[in-house]
Structure formats: C-alpha cells, structure tokens
Motif scaffolding. Structure first.
Motif, PDB file in Angstrom:
ATOM      1  N   GLY A  21       0.841  -1.193   0.000  1.00 29.40           N
ATOM      2  CA  GLY A  21       0.000   0.000   0.000  1.00 29.40           C
ATOM      3  C   GLY A  21       0.872   1.237   0.000  1.00 29.40           C
ATOM      4  N   ILE A  22       0.596   2.140  -0.900  1.00 24.85           N
ATOM      5  CA  ILE A  22       1.389   3.365  -1.003  1.00 24.85           C
ATOM      6  C   ILE A  22       0.588   4.509  -0.399  1.00 24.85           C
ATOM      7  N   LEU A  23       1.107   5.064   0.683  1.00 29.37           N
ATOM      8  CA  LEU A  23       0.468   6.207   1.339  1.00 29.37           C
ATOM      9  C   LEU A  23       1.238   7.474   0.983  1.00 29.37           C
ATOM     10  N   PRO A  24       0.637   8.417   0.298  1.00 24.80           N
ATOM     11  CA  PRO A  24       1.348   9.634  -0.097  1.00 24.80           C
ATOM     12  C   PRO A  24       1.515  10.595   1.082  1.00 24.80           C
ATOM     13  N   LEU A  25       2.472  10.302   1.951  1.00 28.08           N
ATOM     14  CA  LEU A  25       2.666  11.120   3.149  1.00 28.08           C
ATOM     15  C   LEU A  25       3.813  12.122   3.011  1.00 28.08           C
ATOM     16  N   GLY A  26       4.731  11.891   2.091  1.00 27.96           N
ATOM     17  CA  GLY A  26       5.903  12.751   1.958  1.00 27.96           C
ATOM     18  C   GLY A  26       5.713  13.839   0.928  1.00 27.96           C
ATOM     19  N   THR A  27       6.826  14.307   0.393  1.00 30.30           N
ATOM     20  CA  THR A  27       6.776  15.407  -0.578  1.00 30.30           C
ATOM     21  C   THR A  27       6.893  14.917  -2.016  1.00 30.30           C
ATOM     22  N   GLY A  28       7.497  13.757  -2.267  1.00 33.80           N
ATOM     23  CA  GLY A  28       7.660  13.241  -3.621  1.00 33.80           C
ATOM     24  C   GLY A  28       6.594  12.220  -3.949  1.00 33.80           C
ATOM     25  N   GLU A  44      -5.512  13.827   7.845  1.00 31.36           N
ATOM     26  CA  GLU A  44      -6.674  12.965   8.054  1.00 31.36           C
ATOM     27  C   GLU A  44      -6.385  11.988   9.192  1.00 31.36           C
ATOM     28  N   SER A  45      -7.441  11.439   9.765  1.00 30.12           N
ATOM     29  CA  SER A  45      -7.258  10.464  10.842  1.00 30.12           C
ATOM     30  C   SER A  45      -6.752   9.143  10.261  1.00 30.12           C
ATOM     31  N   LEU A  46      -6.025   8.394  11.064  1.00 32.90           N
ATOM     32  CA  LEU A  46      -5.503   7.099  10.628  1.00 32.90           C
ATOM     33  C   LEU A  46      -6.638   6.147  10.269  1.00 32.90           C
ATOM     34  N   LYS A  51      -9.536   2.982   6.194  1.00 34.45           N
ATOM     35  CA  LYS A  51     -10.795   2.663   5.510  1.00 34.45           C
ATOM     36  C   LYS A  51     -10.633   2.852   4.009  1.00 34.45           C
ATOM     37  N   GLN A  52      -9.965   3.924   3.604  1.00 35.67           N
ATOM     38  CA  GLN A  52      -9.727   4.160   2.184  1.00 35.67           C
ATOM     39  C   GLN A  52      -8.881   3.040   1.581  1.00 35.67           C
TER      40      GLN A  52
END
Length: 82
Positions: A21-28, A44-46, A51-52
């Motif tokens: 799963g790729i979570l777009p949390l950084g800048t790149g 957003e909440s964890l 859920k997403q």
C-alpha cells in the motif's frame, strides 16, 4: 520510499510478494498523483486512511532495470547507469 521497499522485497526472493500500500505522506508523491491516490497528507485520521485503503483498487506496476554501457574507441566498456 516505495523504491526502497521494492528493493528490500526483491532481495528477499519471495515466491509471492505481499500487497504493498502506497500512502502519499511525503513530498515526492508523483506515483500517488498519477494513480489518483492524492498528492499528500492533509492531517486525516488514521482510521479514515485505513478505511480508504481497504476500499482501494488494485493497480499492477511493472518493475524493471536499465543498464547503459558505453564502448570507447579501444573497445573497453564502461557501465553508465543501473
């Protein structure tokens, strides 16, 4: 990063890879943007994020490697990029 995780999994030589799963949390977050997963984290909440993920679609990605070798006038080769 995604690249680091993929490299680590590749070195493990697993018969079957786990889902990633790729979570777009950084800048790149170009990969996330291209796939329509969003461009970043907006506090957003964890639970909302999980859920997403559980409702997300599967996207198959290719893994490839490129080697570029040059040959000089004396016939010697030199690896440029891997």
């Amino acid at each position: 990063t995604v690249s680091w995780i993929i490299s680590a999994l590749e070195k493990m030589e697993l018969k079957r890879w786990p889902p990633i799963g790729i979570l777009p949390l950084g800048t790149g977050n170009d990969l996330a943007r291209v796939h329509g997963w969003g461009g970043g984290y907006n506090n957003e909440s964890l639970l909302y994020i999980l859920k997403q993920i559980s409702e997300a679609y599967i996207s198959m990605l290719d893994l490839w490697e490129l080697d570029i070798t040059t040959v000089n006038k004396k016939g010697k080769t030199r690896k440029e990029v891997k």
